[in-house]
Design a protein around this motif. Structure first.
Motif, PDB file in Angstrom:
ATOM      1  N   UNK A 348     -95.077 116.693  65.017  1.00 45.66           N
ATOM      2  CA  UNK A 348     -94.459 118.168  64.384  1.00 45.66           C
ATOM      3  C   UNK A 348     -94.133 119.089  65.341  1.00 45.66           C
ATOM      4  N   UNK A 349     -95.062 119.197  66.291  1.00 52.47           N
ATOM      5  CA  UNK A 349     -94.736 120.425  67.334  1.00 52.47           C
ATOM      6  C   UNK A 349     -93.616 120.124  68.060  1.00 52.47           C
ATOM      7  N   UNK A 350     -93.539 119.089  68.711  1.00 49.24           N
ATOM      8  CA  UNK A 350     -92.329 118.579  69.561  1.00 49.24           C
ATOM      9  C   UNK A 350     -91.076 118.770  68.656  1.00 49.24           C
ATOM     10  N   UNK A 351     -91.064 118.468  67.428  1.00 50.87           N
ATOM     11  CA  UNK A 351     -89.863 118.628  66.609  1.00 50.87           C
ATOM     12  C   UNK A 351     -89.508 120.090  66.463  1.00 50.87           C
ATOM     13  N   UNK A 352     -90.633 120.770  66.220  1.00 50.11           N
ATOM     14  CA  UNK A 352     -90.166 122.341  66.052  1.00 50.11           C
ATOM     15  C   UNK A 352     -89.725 122.835  67.542  1.00 50.11           C
ATOM     16  N   UNK A 353     -89.939 122.324  68.666  1.00 50.80           N
ATOM     17  CA  UNK A 353     -89.687 122.699  70.027  1.00 50.80           C
ATOM     18  C   UNK A 353     -88.275 121.913  70.235  1.00 50.80           C
ATOM     19  N   UNK A 354     -87.662 121.041  69.392  1.00 51.29           N
ATOM     20  CA  UNK A 354     -86.610 120.406  69.404  1.00 51.29           C
ATOM     21  C   UNK A 354     -86.533 119.341  70.731  1.00 51.29           C
ATOM     22  N   UNK A 355     -87.897 118.873  70.913  1.00 52.15           N
ATOM     23  CA  UNK A 355     -88.035 118.010  71.857  1.00 52.15           C
ATOM     24  C   UNK A 355     -88.063 116.662  71.252  1.00 52.15           C
ATOM     25  N   UNK A 356     -86.938 116.130  71.022  1.00 53.94           N
ATOM     26  CA  UNK A 356     -86.639 114.899  70.015  1.00 53.94           C
ATOM     27  C   UNK A 356     -87.162 113.609  70.590  1.00 53.94           C
ATOM     28  N   UNK A 357     -87.130 113.411  71.816  1.00 52.78           N
ATOM     29  CA  UNK A 357     -87.589 111.858  72.217  1.00 52.78           C
ATOM     30  C   UNK A 357     -89.101 112.032  72.011  1.00 52.78           C
ATOM     31  N   UNK A 358     -89.764 113.183  72.381  1.00 54.77           N
ATOM     32  CA  UNK A 358     -91.356 113.142  72.262  1.00 54.77           C
ATOM     33  C   UNK A 358     -91.584 113.210  70.722  1.00 54.77           C
ATOM     34  N   UNK A 359     -90.853 113.846  70.018  1.00 54.68           N
ATOM     35  CA  UNK A 359     -91.318 113.856  68.430  1.00 54.68           C
ATOM     36  C   UNK A 359     -91.069 112.306  68.123  1.00 54.68           C
ATOM     37  N   UNK A 360     -90.222 111.686  68.408  1.00 57.49           N
ATOM     38  CA  UNK A 360     -89.818 110.228  67.872  1.00 57.49           C
ATOM     39  C   UNK A 360     -90.903 109.512  68.323  1.00 57.49           C
ATOM     40  N   UNK A 361     -91.505 109.593  69.672  1.00 56.95           N
ATOM     41  CA  UNK A 361     -92.472 108.890  70.025  1.00 56.95           C
ATOM     42  C   UNK A 361     -93.898 109.086  69.304  1.00 56.95           C
ATOM     43  N   UNK A 362     -94.005 110.387  68.960  1.00 58.81           N
ATOM     44  CA  UNK A 362     -95.275 110.964  68.196  1.00 58.81           C
ATOM     45  C   UNK A 362     -95.315 110.200  66.842  1.00 58.81           C
ATOM     46  N   UNK A 363     -94.297 110.279  66.188  1.00 60.83           N
ATOM     47  CA  UNK A 363     -93.873 109.627  64.739  1.00 60.83           C
ATOM     48  C   UNK A 363     -94.090 108.341  64.950  1.00 60.83           C
ATOM     49  N   UNK A 364     -93.605 107.223  65.970  1.00 66.04           N
ATOM     50  CA  UNK A 364     -93.900 106.164  65.874  1.00 66.04           C
ATOM     51  C   UNK A 364     -95.267 105.823  66.445  1.00 66.04           C
ATOM     52  N   UNK A 365     -96.091 106.528  67.071  1.00 68.20           N
ATOM     53  CA  UNK A 365     -97.250 106.159  67.323  1.00 68.20           C
ATOM     54  C   UNK A 365     -97.942 106.386  66.080  1.00 68.20           C
ATOM     55  N   UNK A 366     -97.839 107.338  65.179  1.00 68.44           N
ATOM     56  CA  UNK A 366     -98.457 107.725  63.987  1.00 68.44           C
ATOM     57  C   UNK A 366     -98.425 106.595  63.157  1.00 68.44           C
ATOM     58  N   UNK A 367     -97.174 106.055  62.911  1.00 72.80           N
ATOM     59  CA  UNK A 367     -96.893 104.727  62.216  1.00 72.80           C
ATOM     60  C   UNK A 367     -97.650 103.663  62.652  1.00 72.80           C
TER      61      UNK A 367
END
Length: 468
Positions: A348-367
């Motif tokens: 969520x924080x990476x998404x706020x910062x528009x760090x899209x690749x890091x955010x996608x990795x975070x959501x994938x790990x969450x899943x």
């Protein structure tokens, strides 16, 4: 420190025994000495030394029932139940009225999940018992067996019997309240505790339990009074100060709550719970510098406490300091790479910062870690769309649809993605599904696929659906 005559005798026996082991000399001990030596080692978790003492003891006293009972105890610890049962049968033949044999038999049965049979053995031991203290111990063992069977009403009966034998058996008192809690009988627990306190007015444990019951019922004034009495009964009772602090927080008396939490810091080494609660209280008071100070102390005191890292991360997120928030959640992830709450915040924080690749990795790990909330699937999909990874987005949604087969949010996205990939038949199929589920959500197409929604074939599907 002065030792009693018996303690001094036991220490001499231990010294003599350990000296014998070092020198390989064979010294004589009477059976009582061996029993005390073995008991000492078992209580201190020194199983290897206990086994040596049992072996030597039985060499010198091969007919000792008690030494053989200790051997059974070791066999149970080692899960050698068949050997333990053979020895128990031999002892029962020799001493059919020895209650300790039935207790050990119950122990073997309990370890094998034969709890009903364990209870029967303990009841036999109870019939043979001639000591009120032994009765109390047996009541406690029977109560525990009923807990294993989830028979809380029966467990309650026997834990109450423990207290009838010994009112200061606080383990039994905790178990009584545990049963009431599990049975969702708050008022019965309160009635029991008030009755108990009539005879034991300075029992800090009972006052503490009474406060917890009132806290559960949200009767904060009575809870506060009960914790006060616990503190009066024992002004070093840390649990009472912590619970009193929680009550004061509920009453929005944050300064008083802080005072109670700080008392616990003075009584013993700081606990992460108290430090965290103080941080929350300062945050409520708008004392942000102090709040951060105590959140930092929390994670320093206990780096494995996820609540501490989440608190400091959410604090900075709330104040829109996303770089700081990211700094702390990265630290948290490095400490515990399998914590789903950390990865969700990280994404969520990476998404706020528009760090899209890091955010996608975070959501994938969450899943990957089992967080299958619809929002998580959707967030990851939308990032993959922004990154131009359309096939990855489709695959992600096809997994999501297994959990949410009737989600218009999934169907609109699948429709748009298939049109984007020029698989028009699949696109029409999913778009029709989406419109059937909720035609008002067609703005999803407009937001995510502005070039798709203006296609003639797409407009026809939407207009025909809305007409019907």
């Amino acid at each position: 420190m002065e030792y009693s005559q018996n303690e001094n005798f036991n220490n001499m026996s231990l010294t003599k025994f350990e000296s014998m082991l070092k020198t390989n000399d064979v010294l004589f001990f009477d059976s009582n000495e061996f029993e005390n030596i073995i008991n000492h080692y078992l209580e201190n978790g020194k199983i290897g030394l206990a086994k040596k003492a049992i072996k030597l003891g039985l060499q010198q006293h091969p007919t000792s029932i008690n030494l053989r009972l200790f051997k059974i105890e070791i066999l149970v610890l080692e899960n050698k139940f068949d050997d333990a049962n053979i020895l128990l049968e031999e002892l029962h033949y020799l001493e059919p009225n020895n209650e300790e044999i039935f207790i050990q038999k119950a122990n073997v049965l309990s370890k094998q999940d034969e709890h009903e049979k364990a209870i029967s053995a303990l009841l036999m031991a109870l019939d043979l018992s001639n000591s009120p203290q032994d009765d109390g111990d047996l009541y406690g063992l029977i109560g525990m067996e009923y807990l294993f069977l989830d028979q809380f009403e029966n467990a309650l009966i026997y834990f109450k019997k423990c207290l009838e034998v010994d009112e200061t058996d606080y383990s039994a008192l905790h178990n009584v309240i545990y049963c009431f809690d599990f049975l969702d009988k708050n008022q019965e627990a309160i009635d029991f505790l008030n009755s108990y306190l009539d005879g034991n007015p300075y029992c800090e444990v009972a006052w503490h339990e009474l406060g917890r019951q009132y806290f559960g019922l949200k009767d904060y004034n009575k809870a506060s009074a009960a914790f006060d009495f616990a503190i009066i009964s024992d002004d070093t009772f840390i649990g009472a100060y912590l619970e009193k602090g929680k009550v004061l927080e509920k009453q929005k008396k944050y300064n008083e709550a802080i005072e109670n939490y700080k008392i616990t810091l003075a009584l013993e080494d700081p606990t992460s719970f108290a430090l965290l609660r103080i941080g929350y209280c300062y945050e409520k008071l708008g004392e942000n510098d102090l709040a951060v100070q105590f959140f930092n102390r929390t994670v320093e005191e206990d780096p494995l406490l996820d609540k501490g890292w989440i608190a400091i991360t959410k604090f900075y997120t709330k104040h829109q300091n996303y770089q700081k928030a990211l700094h702390y959640i990265r630290k948290a992830v490095n400490i515990d790479n399998d914590n789903v709450l950390y990865w969700k915040l990280y994404a969520q924080i990476n998404l706020r910062l528009n760090f899209l690749e890091e955010a996608e990795h975070g959501f994938k790990r969450t899943l990957d870690l089992g967080n299958y909330e619809l929002e998580t699937w959707i967030n990851r999909t939308d990032i993959l769309i922004k990154l131009g990874e359309y096939e990855g987005a489709v695959y992600n949604l096809l997994q999501a649809i297994e959990f949410y087969p009737e989600s218009e949010e999934i169907e609109y996205r699948l429709g748009g993605l298939y049109f984007k990939l020029m698989e028009n038949d699949k696109g029409r199929y999913h778009l029709k599904n989406a419109l059937r589920l909720n035609s008002d959500y067609d703005f999803i197409l407009e937001e995510l696929f502005p070039n798709i929604i203006n296609r003639q074939s797409v407009r026809e599907v939407i207009s025909s659906s809305k007409k019907s």
